[in-house]
Design a protein around this motif. Structure first.
Motif, PDB file in Angstrom:
ATOM      1  N   ILE A   5       7.875   6.819   6.828  1.00 22.72           N
ATOM      2  CA  ILE A   5       6.490   7.017   6.433  1.00 22.72           C
ATOM      3  C   ILE A   5       6.178   5.934   5.413  1.00 22.72           C
ATOM      4  O   ILE A   5       6.915   5.759   4.435  1.00 22.72           O
ATOM      5  CB  ILE A   5       6.300   8.407   5.805  1.00 22.72           C
ATOM      6  CG1 ILE A   5       6.615   9.478   6.838  1.00 22.72           C
ATOM      7  CG2 ILE A   5       4.887   8.565   5.257  1.00 22.72           C
ATOM      8  CD1 ILE A   5       6.723  10.867   6.253  1.00 22.72           C
ATOM      9  N   ILE A   6       5.106   5.197   5.650  1.00 20.78           N
ATOM     10  CA  ILE A   6       4.719   4.145   4.716  1.00 20.78           C
ATOM     11  C   ILE A   6       3.687   4.718   3.752  1.00 20.78           C
ATOM     12  O   ILE A   6       2.632   5.189   4.165  1.00 20.78           O
ATOM     13  CB  ILE A   6       4.173   2.909   5.442  1.00 20.78           C
ATOM     14  CG1 ILE A   6       5.263   2.329   6.349  1.00 20.78           C
ATOM     15  CG2 ILE A   6       3.690   1.871   4.424  1.00 20.78           C
ATOM     16  CD1 ILE A   6       4.843   1.109   7.119  1.00 20.78           C
ATOM     17  N   VAL A   7       4.028   4.670   2.459  1.00 16.65           N
ATOM     18  CA  VAL A   7       3.157   5.186   1.411  1.00 16.65           C
ATOM     19  C   VAL A   7       2.653   4.011   0.585  1.00 16.65           C
ATOM     20  O   VAL A   7       3.431   3.310  -0.050  1.00 16.65           O
ATOM     21  CB  VAL A   7       3.906   6.196   0.504  1.00 16.65           C
ATOM     22  CG1 VAL A   7       2.988   6.681  -0.613  1.00 16.65           C
ATOM     23  CG2 VAL A   7       4.433   7.361   1.325  1.00 16.65           C
ATOM     24  N   ASP A   8       1.351   3.804   0.632  1.00 20.21           N
ATOM     25  CA  ASP A   8       0.717   2.733  -0.123  1.00 20.21           C
ATOM     26  C   ASP A   8       0.234   3.318  -1.451  1.00 20.21           C
ATOM     27  O   ASP A   8      -0.628   4.193  -1.472  1.00 20.21           O
ATOM     28  CB  ASP A   8      -0.455   2.160   0.672  1.00 20.21           C
ATOM     29  CG  ASP A   8      -0.959   0.852   0.120  1.00 20.21           C
ATOM     30  OD1 ASP A   8      -1.077   0.731  -1.122  1.00 20.21           O
ATOM     31  OD2 ASP A   8      -1.248  -0.047   0.926  1.00 20.21           O
ATOM     32  N   THR A   9       0.815   2.861  -2.542  1.00 19.33           N
ATOM     33  CA  THR A   9       0.533   3.440  -3.855  1.00 19.33           C
ATOM     34  C   THR A   9      -0.567   2.700  -4.621  1.00 19.33           C
ATOM     35  O   THR A   9      -0.854   3.043  -5.759  1.00 19.33           O
ATOM     36  CB  THR A   9       1.810   3.451  -4.719  1.00 19.33           C
ATOM     37  OG1 THR A   9       2.198   2.104  -5.006  1.00 19.33           O
ATOM     38  CG2 THR A   9       2.944   4.185  -4.024  1.00 19.33           C
ATOM     39  N   ARG A  10      -1.165   1.698  -3.998  1.00 25.69           N
ATOM     40  CA  ARG A  10      -2.199   0.919  -4.679  1.00 25.69           C
ATOM     41  C   ARG A  10      -3.507   1.713  -4.759  1.00 25.69           C
ATOM     42  O   ARG A  10      -3.690   2.699  -4.051  1.00 25.69           O
ATOM     43  CB  ARG A  10      -2.442  -0.392  -3.937  1.00 25.69           C
ATOM     44  CG  ARG A  10      -1.197  -1.279  -3.896  1.00 25.69           C
ATOM     45  CD  ARG A  10      -1.400  -2.475  -2.995  1.00 25.69           C
ATOM     46  NE  ARG A  10      -1.707  -2.031  -1.644  1.00 25.69           N
ATOM     47  CZ  ARG A  10      -2.455  -2.719  -0.792  1.00 25.69           C
ATOM     48  NH1 ARG A  10      -2.983  -3.872  -1.135  1.00 25.69           N
ATOM     49  NH2 ARG A  10      -2.693  -2.248   0.427  1.00 25.69           N
ATOM     50  N   ILE A  11      -4.432   1.241  -5.606  1.00 24.67           N
ATOM     51  CA  ILE A  11      -5.733   1.903  -5.704  1.00 24.67           C
ATOM     52  C   ILE A  11      -6.468   1.753  -4.374  1.00 24.67           C
ATOM     53  O   ILE A  11      -6.197   0.837  -3.594  1.00 24.67           O
ATOM     54  CB  ILE A  11      -6.574   1.358  -6.880  1.00 24.67           C
ATOM     55  CG1 ILE A  11      -6.890  -0.129  -6.698  1.00 24.67           C
ATOM     56  CG2 ILE A  11      -5.891   1.626  -8.219  1.00 24.67           C
ATOM     57  CD1 ILE A  11      -7.894  -0.676  -7.690  1.00 24.67           C
ATOM     58  N   GLU A  12      -7.394   2.656  -4.146  1.00 27.95           N
ATOM     59  CA  GLU A  12      -8.108   2.700  -2.870  1.00 27.95           C
ATOM     60  C   GLU A  12      -8.791   1.377  -2.523  1.00 27.95           C
ATOM     61  O   GLU A  12      -8.797   0.958  -1.363  1.00 27.95           O
ATOM     62  CB  GLU A  12      -9.133   3.832  -2.901  1.00 27.95           C
ATOM     63  CG  GLU A  12      -9.804   4.078  -1.585  1.00 27.95           C
ATOM     64  CD  GLU A  12     -10.761   5.249  -1.624  1.00 27.95           C
ATOM     65  OE1 GLU A  12     -11.485   5.426  -0.633  1.00 27.95           O
ATOM     66  OE2 GLU A  12     -10.820   5.977  -2.635  1.00 27.95           O
ATOM     67  N   LEU A  13      -9.368   0.699  -3.506  1.00 31.55           N
ATOM     68  CA  LEU A  13     -10.045  -0.569  -3.261  1.00 31.55           C
ATOM     69  C   LEU A  13      -9.085  -1.610  -2.699  1.00 31.55           C
ATOM     70  O   LEU A  13      -9.392  -2.297  -1.723  1.00 31.55           O
ATOM     71  CB  LEU A  13     -10.695  -1.082  -4.547  1.00 31.55           C
ATOM     72  CG  LEU A  13     -11.413  -2.425  -4.437  1.00 31.55           C
ATOM     73  CD1 LEU A  13     -12.575  -2.340  -3.454  1.00 31.55           C
ATOM     74  CD2 LEU A  13     -11.907  -2.871  -5.811  1.00 31.55           C
ATOM     75  N   GLU A  14      -7.903  -1.737  -3.287  1.00 27.04           N
ATOM     76  CA  GLU A  14      -6.905  -2.692  -2.791  1.00 27.04           C
ATOM     77  C   GLU A  14      -6.388  -2.278  -1.417  1.00 27.04           C
ATOM     78  O   GLU A  14      -6.183  -3.106  -0.546  1.00 27.04           O
ATOM     79  CB  GLU A  14      -5.746  -2.828  -3.784  1.00 27.04           C
ATOM     80  CG  GLU A  14      -6.127  -3.511  -5.072  1.00 27.04           C
ATOM     81  CD  GLU A  14      -6.670  -4.915  -4.851  1.00 27.04           C
ATOM     82  OE1 GLU A  14      -6.088  -5.690  -4.068  1.00 27.04           O
ATOM     83  OE2 GLU A  14      -7.706  -5.229  -5.466  1.00 27.04           O
ATOM     84  N   PHE A  15      -6.175  -0.995  -1.230  1.00 27.56           N
ATOM     85  CA  PHE A  15      -5.727  -0.476   0.060  1.00 27.56           C
ATOM     86  C   PHE A  15      -6.729  -0.832   1.157  1.00 27.56           C
ATOM     87  O   PHE A  15      -6.344  -1.230   2.250  1.00 27.56           O
ATOM     88  CB  PHE A  15      -5.539   1.041  -0.035  1.00 27.56           C
ATOM     89  CG  PHE A  15      -5.183   1.709   1.261  1.00 27.56           C
ATOM     90  CD1 PHE A  15      -3.893   1.640   1.764  1.00 27.56           C
ATOM     91  CD2 PHE A  15      -6.136   2.424   1.976  1.00 27.56           C
ATOM     92  CE1 PHE A  15      -3.550   2.265   2.952  1.00 27.56           C
ATOM     93  CE2 PHE A  15      -5.802   3.058   3.173  1.00 27.56           C
ATOM     94  CZ  PHE A  15      -4.513   2.969   3.661  1.00 27.56           C
ATOM     95  N   SER A  16      -8.019  -0.710   0.858  1.00 27.08           N
ATOM     96  CA  SER A  16      -9.050  -0.969   1.867  1.00 27.08           C
ATOM     97  C   SER A  16      -9.108  -2.439   2.280  1.00 27.08           C
ATOM     98  O   SER A  16      -9.575  -2.758   3.370  1.00 27.08           O
ATOM     99  CB  SER A  16     -10.416  -0.497   1.372  1.00 27.08           C
ATOM    100  OG  SER A  16     -10.872  -1.298   0.313  1.00 27.08           O
ATOM    101  N   LYS A  17      -8.609  -3.336   1.439  1.00 24.72           N
ATOM    102  CA  LYS A  17      -8.630  -4.766   1.751  1.00 24.72           C
ATOM    103  C   LYS A  17      -7.563  -5.147   2.772  1.00 24.72           C
ATOM    104  O   LYS A  17      -7.782  -6.021   3.613  1.00 24.72           O
ATOM    105  CB  LYS A  17      -8.425  -5.593   0.483  1.00 24.72           C
ATOM    106  CG  LYS A  17      -9.587  -5.542  -0.476  1.00 24.72           C
ATOM    107  CD  LYS A  17      -9.272  -6.363  -1.712  1.00 24.72           C
ATOM    108  CE  LYS A  17     -10.370  -6.266  -2.743  1.00 24.72           C
ATOM    109  NZ  LYS A  17     -10.011  -7.022  -3.969  1.00 24.72           N
ATOM    110  N   ALA A  18      -6.389  -4.552   2.676  1.00 21.84           N
ATOM    111  CA  ALA A  18      -5.282  -4.860   3.589  1.00 21.84           C
ATOM    112  C   ALA A  18      -4.273  -3.729   3.517  1.00 21.84           C
ATOM    113  O   ALA A  18      -3.860  -3.340   2.426  1.00 21.84           O
ATOM    114  CB  ALA A  18      -4.608  -6.176   3.210  1.00 21.84           C
ATOM    115  N   PHE A  19      -3.914  -3.190   4.666  1.00 18.72           N
ATOM    116  CA  PHE A  19      -2.964  -2.082   4.692  1.00 18.72           C
ATOM    117  C   PHE A  19      -2.220  -2.066   6.008  1.00 18.72           C
ATOM    118  O   PHE A  19      -2.637  -2.667   6.989  1.00 18.72           O
ATOM    119  CB  PHE A  19      -3.683  -0.738   4.468  1.00 18.72           C
ATOM    120  CG  PHE A  19      -4.760  -0.450   5.485  1.00 18.72           C
ATOM    121  CD1 PHE A  19      -4.465   0.232   6.653  1.00 18.72           C
ATOM    122  CD2 PHE A  19      -6.057  -0.875   5.260  1.00 18.72           C
ATOM    123  CE1 PHE A  19      -5.454   0.486   7.585  1.00 18.72           C
ATOM    124  CE2 PHE A  19      -7.056  -0.619   6.183  1.00 18.72           C
ATOM    125  CZ  PHE A  19      -6.750   0.069   7.352  1.00 18.72           C
TER     126      PHE A  19
END
Length: 105
Positions: A5-19
């Protein structure tokens, strides 16, 4: 073999740019451990996407709730193209194709 399971811990704004497609965004800011405990199965491997210098915080918070199966870390960046390339590489490296429903509580 269990898919991670890939868990992206960055803020939502950064996540929305590239994930990584199919990754779960649980930002370290806020109730990270609470949401990780609700959403993640401690028996499955975890891959983390973290801002530089935040990996210890994420690993420590997960360990406190019994999730100790972190298998890899991708460091996020401020450059959108770097983040997108890293996310694609990370997913390809682990043969990642999304989060199967049975891997999330």
């Amino acid at each position: 073999t269990q898919r991670a399971i890939i868990v992206d811990t960055r803020i939502e704004l950064e996540f929305s740019k590239a994930f990584v497609q199919g990754s779960v965004n649980i930002g370290l800011e806020g109730s990270f451990a609470t949401w990780a405990g609700i959403l993640l199965d401690p028996d499955h491997p975890v891959l983390l996407v973290c801002d530089n210098g935040k990996e210890r915080d994420a690993i420590g918070a997960l360990a406190q709730i019994g999730i100790e199966n972190v298998r890899g870390i991708l460091h996020g960046g401020d450059n959108d193209s770097t983040g997108a390339i890293g996310a694609a590489w990370f997913g390809a490296l682990w043969g990642y194709q999304g989060v199967p429903e049975n891997h999330i509580k």
